[in-house]
Design a protein around this motif. Structure first.
Motif, short mmCIF file in Angstrom:
data_model
loop_
_atom_site.label_atom_id
_atom_site.label_comp_id
_atom_site.label_asym_id
_atom_site.label_seq_id
_atom_site.Cartn_x
_atom_site.Cartn_y
_atom_site.Cartn_z
N LYS A 23 0.85 -1.25 0.10
CA LYS A 23 0.03 0.00 0.01
C LYS A 23 0.82 1.21 -0.02
O LYS A 23 1.75 1.46 0.79
CB LYS A 23 -0.89 0.16 1.27
N ILE A 24 0.73 2.34 -0.95
CA ILE A 24 1.24 3.31 -0.93
C ILE A 24 0.47 4.56 -0.53
O ILE A 24 -0.73 4.82 -1.29
CB ILE A 24 1.75 3.58 -2.54
N GLY A 25 0.81 5.25 0.38
CA GLY A 25 0.10 6.17 0.85
C GLY A 25 -0.11 7.63 0.02
O GLY A 25 0.30 7.86 -0.88
N GLU A 26 -1.42 8.51 0.57
CA GLU A 26 -1.56 9.48 -0.18
C GLU A 26 -0.38 10.43 -0.08
O GLU A 26 0.30 10.56 0.97
CB GLU A 26 -2.78 10.47 0.36
N ASN A 27 -0.08 11.24 -1.31
CA ASN A 27 1.00 12.14 -1.51
C ASN A 27 2.34 11.36 -1.24
O ASN A 27 3.31 12.24 -1.04
CB ASN A 27 0.67 13.41 -0.76
N ALA A 28 2.41 10.07 -1.24
CA ALA A 28 3.58 9.75 -0.83
C ALA A 28 4.57 9.65 -2.04
O ALA A 28 3.86 9.66 -3.35
CB ALA A 28 3.67 8.07 -0.54
N ARG A 29 5.95 9.72 -2.00
CA ARG A 29 6.73 9.84 -3.21
C ARG A 29 7.77 8.56 -3.17
O ARG A 29 8.27 8.43 -2.11
CB ARG A 29 7.50 10.98 -3.10
N VAL A 30 7.91 8.10 -4.41
CA VAL A 30 8.87 6.90 -4.42
C VAL A 30 9.86 7.15 -5.63
O VAL A 30 9.70 7.63 -6.61
CB VAL A 30 8.34 5.51 -4.86
N GLY A 31 11.21 7.31 -4.91
CA GLY A 31 12.13 7.87 -6.01
C GLY A 31 12.66 6.58 -7.06
O GLY A 31 12.38 5.70 -6.89
N ALA A 32 13.09 7.31 -8.25
CA ALA A 32 13.07 6.46 -9.62
C ALA A 32 14.05 5.36 -9.22
O ALA A 32 15.13 5.48 -8.37
CB ALA A 32 13.93 7.39 -10.42
#
Length: 212
Positions: free
Chosen positions: A179-188
């Motif tokens: 689960k990826i949360g709201e407004n989360a950021r995952v780097g390239a």
């Protein structure tokens, strides 16, 4: 589609959006952008007409033209969608490249940018106003909320849930069930093997939080 399209935004994803509509033989009437230095210029022979908040152009949307929001910045994208909803009582249309694959069992909302070779699998649920860059893969049963952005070549495995406004960088792999949360950021290039909290930024293999 019978009506021509007005594209809100003339930078970033605006050019590939134009290419998507051209590839589907949809006429683009023009662009609207807040940058006055672009007014009167052309993007691949299509004119930048004026400002998105100019009622003279906005009044064309609905009866005579469809609209698509081609803005990368999430806050401004949300502002323009709200503008269209409230002042023109319309939802932006989807821009789907002809080489994209969307399962007949998938559900998608309005105003999504879906570029070349994007694959959206069976039983996936995609919200509205998302940005899906070239070659992104959503396996079966993926859920993506509104205003999310998935980078080029990212692989989102089965059963993953992505929250509103989340950003997944290019080449990211998200393993099944995360689960990826709201407004989360995952780097390239990251590999995400565990849940990511709301508003968190993670990076690496395995992806770990970056302290702000």
């Amino acid at each position: 589609m019978d009506k021509p399209v007005i594209i809100l935004g003339a930078k970033g994803i605006a050019h590939p959006a134009l290419e998507i509509f051209n590839s589907n033989e949809v006429v683009v009437y023009g662009f609207l952008d807040e940058d006055e230095s672009l007014h009167g210029t052309e993007l691949n022979v299509v004119p930048v007409l004026g400002n998105p908040e100019d009622d003279g152009y906005l009044k064309l949307i609905g009866k005579k033209c469809e609209a698509f929001v081609a803005v990368d910045d999430n806050q401004y994208r949300q502002f323009l969608v709200k503008l269209l909803n409230e002042r023109r009582k319309v939802q932006p249309i989807n821009a789907v490249h002809k080489t994209a694959y969307i399962s007949t069992d998938a559900v998608i909302g309005h105003g999504n940018f879906i570029n070349a070779r994007v694959n959206i699998g069976a039983a996936s649920e995609v919200g509205s106003h998302g940005i899906f860059h070239s070659g992104a893969i959503l396996d079966h049963g993926v859920k993506v909320a509104d205003f999310a952005q998935i980078g080029a070549g990212a692989v989102i495995n089965s059963g993953v849930s992505i929250g509103k406004g989340a950003f997944i960088g290019s080449g990211v792999t998200v393993v099944s069930g995360v689960k990826i949360g709201e407004n989360a950021r995952v780097g390239a290039g990251s590999v995400v093997i565990s849940d990511v909290e709301d508003d968190a930024t993670v990076f690496g293999n395995p992806a770990a939080p970056i302290k702000q």
